[in-house]
Design an enzyme around this catalytic site. Structure first.
Site, PDB file in Angstrom:
ATOM      1  NE  ARG A  22      -4.313  -1.403   0.340  1.00 40.46           N
ATOM      2  CZ  ARG A  22      -5.406  -1.217   1.084  1.00 40.46           C
ATOM      3  NH1 ARG A  22      -5.531  -0.146   1.812  1.00 40.46           N
ATOM      4  NH2 ARG A  22      -6.362  -2.115   1.068  1.00 40.46           N
ATOM      5  NE  ARG A  26      -6.991   5.771   2.700  1.00 36.51           N
ATOM      6  CZ  ARG A  26      -7.846   4.928   3.266  1.00 36.51           C
ATOM      7  NH1 ARG A  26      -9.053   5.340   3.580  1.00 36.51           N
ATOM      8  NH2 ARG A  26      -7.503   3.699   3.552  1.00 36.51           N
ATOM      9  NE  ARG A  35      -9.457   8.020  -2.450  1.00 43.40           N
ATOM     10  CZ  ARG A  35     -10.660   8.419  -2.142  1.00 43.40           C
ATOM     11  NH1 ARG A  35     -10.976   9.704  -2.160  1.00 43.40           N
ATOM     12  NH2 ARG A  35     -11.589   7.534  -1.810  1.00 43.40           N
ATOM     13  CG  ASP A  72      -9.029  -2.600  -4.254  1.00 41.70           C
ATOM     14  OD1 ASP A  72      -8.409  -2.009  -3.347  1.00 41.70           O
ATOM     15  OD2 ASP A  72      -9.853  -3.509  -4.013  1.00 41.70           O
ATOM     16  CE1 TYR A 149     -13.162  -6.750   1.796  1.00 41.92           C
ATOM     17  CE2 TYR A 149     -11.685  -8.537   1.171  1.00 41.92           C
ATOM     18  CZ  TYR A 149     -11.949  -7.420   1.932  1.00 41.92           C
ATOM     19  OH  TYR A 149     -11.024  -6.964   2.830  1.00 41.92           O
TER      20      TYR A 149
HETATM   21  O1  CP3 Z   1      -0.142  -1.482  -2.488  1.00 41.62           O
HETATM   22  C1  CP3 Z   1      -0.393  -0.555  -3.281  1.00 41.62           C
HETATM   23  O2  CP3 Z   1       0.027   0.601  -3.130  1.00 41.62           O
HETATM   24  C2  CP3 Z   1      -1.162  -0.911  -4.554  1.00 41.62           C
HETATM   25  C3  CP3 Z   1      -2.565  -0.725  -4.540  1.00 41.62           C
HETATM   26  C4  CP3 Z   1      -3.474  -1.571  -3.648  1.00 41.62           C
HETATM   27  C5  CP3 Z   1      -4.667  -1.067  -3.110  1.00 41.62           C
HETATM   28  N1  CP3 Z   1      -5.348  -2.093  -2.533  1.00 41.62           N
HETATM   29  C6  CP3 Z   1      -5.110   0.322  -3.206  1.00 41.62           C
HETATM   30  C7  CP3 Z   1      -6.161   0.806  -2.299  1.00 41.62           C
HETATM   31  C8  CP3 Z   1      -3.399  -2.927  -3.308  1.00 41.62           C
HETATM   32  C9  CP3 Z   1      -2.302  -3.941  -3.563  1.00 41.62           C
HETATM   33  C10 CP3 Z   1      -4.612  -3.249  -2.612  1.00 41.62           C
HETATM   34  C11 CP3 Z   1      -4.931  -4.605  -2.133  1.00 41.62           C
HETATM   35  C12 CP3 Z   1      -6.173  -4.829  -1.400  1.00 41.62           C
HETATM   36  N2  CP3 Z   1      -7.386  -4.199  -1.559  1.00 41.62           N
HETATM   37  C13 CP3 Z   1      -6.345  -5.863  -0.443  1.00 41.62           C
HETATM   38  C14 CP3 Z   1      -5.299  -6.877  -0.050  1.00 41.62           C
HETATM   39  C15 CP3 Z   1      -4.281  -6.348   0.881  1.00 41.62           C
HETATM   40  C16 CP3 Z   1      -4.816  -6.017   2.257  1.00 41.62           C
HETATM   41  O3  CP3 Z   1      -4.810  -4.820   2.582  1.00 41.62           O
HETATM   42  O4  CP3 Z   1      -5.178  -6.949   2.988  1.00 41.62           O
HETATM   43  C17 CP3 Z   1      -7.664  -5.785   0.020  1.00 41.62           C
HETATM   44  C18 CP3 Z   1      -8.296  -6.660   1.093  1.00 41.62           C
HETATM   45  C19 CP3 Z   1      -8.317  -4.736  -0.691  1.00 41.62           C
HETATM   46  C20 CP3 Z   1      -9.743  -4.317  -0.604  1.00 41.62           C
HETATM   47  C21 CP3 Z   1      -9.882  -2.913  -0.180  1.00 41.62           C
HETATM   48  N3  CP3 Z   1      -9.535  -1.826  -0.953  1.00 41.62           N
HETATM   49  C22 CP3 Z   1     -10.390  -2.438   1.032  1.00 41.62           C
HETATM   50  C23 CP3 Z   1     -10.878  -3.318   2.180  1.00 41.62           C
HETATM   51  C24 CP3 Z   1     -10.348  -1.048   0.973  1.00 41.62           C
HETATM   52  C25 CP3 Z   1     -10.914  -0.076   1.985  1.00 41.62           C
HETATM   53  C26 CP3 Z   1     -10.061   0.027   3.190  1.00 41.62           C
HETATM   54  C27 CP3 Z   1      -9.170   1.213   3.070  1.00 41.62           C
HETATM   55  O5  CP3 Z   1      -7.956   1.069   3.290  1.00 41.62           O
HETATM   56  O6  CP3 Z   1      -9.709   2.297   2.777  1.00 41.62           O
HETATM   57  C28 CP3 Z   1      -9.766  -0.666  -0.258  1.00 41.62           C
HETATM   58  C29 CP3 Z   1      -9.505   0.694  -0.745  1.00 41.62           C
HETATM   59  C30 CP3 Z   1      -8.119   0.995  -1.198  1.00 41.62           C
HETATM   60  N4  CP3 Z   1      -7.364   0.192  -2.011  1.00 41.62           N
HETATM   61  C31 CP3 Z   1      -7.374   2.179  -0.937  1.00 41.62           C
HETATM   62  C32 CP3 Z   1      -6.164   2.075  -1.628  1.00 41.62           C
HETATM   63  C33 CP3 Z   1      -5.067   3.106  -1.704  1.00 41.62           C
HETATM   64  C34 CP3 Z   1      -7.878   3.371  -0.126  1.00 41.62           C
HETATM   65  C35 CP3 Z   1      -8.895   4.046  -0.968  1.00 41.62           C
HETATM   66  C36 CP3 Z   1      -8.910   5.537  -0.830  1.00 41.62           C
HETATM   67  O7  CP3 Z   1      -8.084   6.229  -1.442  1.00 41.62           O
HETATM   68  O8  CP3 Z   1      -9.796   5.998  -0.112  1.00 41.62           O
END
Ligand code: CP3
Length: 341
Positions: A22, A26, A35, A72, A149
């Site tokens: 990640r 943010r 964003r 994602d 999910y």
């Molecule tokens: O790692 C990186 O920088 C690459 C991008 C990436 C994102 N999500 C961007 C993202 C990767 C590799 C993921 C993987 C992901 N997404 C997983 C597996 C890894 C983990 O964290 O366990 C899962 C379960 C998700 C599903 C997901 N996406 C959730 C549950 C959420 C909401 C929770 C949160 O952190 O807000 C997201 C949103 C998300 N995916 C964000 C980002 C940068 C935040 C969104 C925003 O900008 O508001």
């Protein structure tokens, strides 16, 4: 050879290569700015110029050894026809798959390309813009985590809806796992064709599977993905992340055929050095919350992990994603302690 590729090929390096799960997110003001320009999270994922821009933000700021595609894991369900939205502060919301009828309404695996095509364009842009020493990582969720999910329609702490479908209607559950696995194979193959040099498979909820369920749903689908990718692209390394798998990390690389194992914060690094590193590269596992407060705890933990895994192939990383509350300056503290600054 690039530093990340050396570790994935089994080489031991005095200063391990480093990136962070990640890393585009943010906690970075430049991410929040892009964003806001995109409007919402999904538009950011599906606009190649902006997704490539945020992918490279942490590379420009810190010079990590790898850039991970900005996308994602829930884009695969989206491509299969699930409604998907991200509510600010609430996480993802999806239409649910709970009955044979819901499953029948999903699109075939091949249709995934129609929705995720912009992701391939992001990768093509990145192959042109990424620094030559930086490795480009593609990714997908593992079928079990993605299915949790899809079944619940949201994130859950105990994956109860998925476990319940698995015991109530095993045929529907198994067919869903198959569909997601097929789509994931097509998605990752296309990512590699578009320029991903490595892929990581995120199984965030692997830890909630036990006994034969772990073999059936954490090992088998990943093994099938690895075999399909290796058949077409034998030289592309695969990193598996069976988060919270505990003792089941042991043997996971051999069982799935993956090249590297990403380990969560709970895994003892001395145990990992003895038990996991002989089978391949280990990636991990700094506690992400240390990047909030920083200081001596961050420095000493960074060095402890580096030293414990210094006898074999290692990619330094976090045990899970960096939290939004992390202080961006602390990443420099971590890199400095690692010797990578
Ligand atoms: O790692 C990186 O920088 C690459 C991008 C990436 C994102 N999500 C961007 C993202 C990767 C590799 C993921 C993987 C992901 N997404 C997983 C597996 C890894 C983990 O964290 O366990 C899962 C379960 C998700 C599903 C997901 N996406 C959730 C549950 C959420 C909401 C929770 C949160 O952190 O807000 C997201 C949103 C998300 N995916 C964000 C980002 C940068 C935040 C969104 C925003 O900008 O508001």
């Amino acid at each position: 050879m690039k530093k990340i590729m050396k570790s994935l090929a089994g080489e031991t390096q005095a200063v391990p290569p480093v990136w962070m799960m990640r890393q585009a997110g943010r906690y970075l003001p430049e991410y929040r700015e892009t964003r806001a320009r995109a409007g919402d999270f999904l538009s950011l994922c599906y606009t190649p110029e902006l997704a490539a821009e945020v992918t490279l933000q942490p590379i420009h700021r810190y010079g990590f050894d790898a850039a991970i595609l900005f996308a994602d894991i829930l884009l695969v369900p989206h491509g299969l026809g699930a409604d998907l939205s991200f509510e600010a502060g609430e996480g993802p919301r999806l239409s649910t798959v709970a009955t044979p009828g819901d499953l029948a309404a999903l699109r075939p695996a091949e249709a995934v390309h129609d929705t995720v095509a912009p992701i391939y364009e992001t990768l093509r842009l990145l192959t042109r813009e990424i620094p030559p020493e930086t490795t480009l990582i593609g990714f997908a969720g593992a079928p079990w985590t993605v299915a949790t999910y899809m079944i619940a329609g949201r994130g859950t702490t105990d994956q109860a809806p998925a476990h319940s479908l698995k015991s109530r209607d095993r045929a529907t559950f198994d067919a869903l796992i198959q569909r997601v696995t097929d789509a994931t194979i097509l998605y990752l193959k296309a990512q590699i064709d578009a320029g991903a040099e490595v892929v990581q498979i995120f199984d965030s909820w692997a830890g909630s599977l036990s006994g034969t369920d772990f073999d059936e749903y954490a090992v088998k689908p990943v093994k099938r993905i690895v075999a399909a990718l290796k058949a077409g692209h034998p030289g592309v390394p695969i990193i598996a992340f069976p988060r919270e798998a505990g003792p089941r990390h042991d043997g996971f690389l051999t069982a799935t055929g993956a090249d590297a194992l990403a380990i969560d914060t709970a895994v003892d690094v001395d145990w990992a050095a003895r038990t996991l590193q002989p089978d391949g590269c280990v990636q991990g596992n700094l506690d992400p919350t240390l990047l909030i407060a920083g200081g001596e705890a961050l420095r000493s933990e960074t060095r402890r992990i580096r030293d414990a895994l210094s006898g074999g192939p290692h990619i330094f990383n976090l045990g899970h994603g960096i939290p939004p509350e992390a202080n961006p300056d602390n990443v420099h503290v971590m890199l400095d302690a690692l010797g990578a600054a």
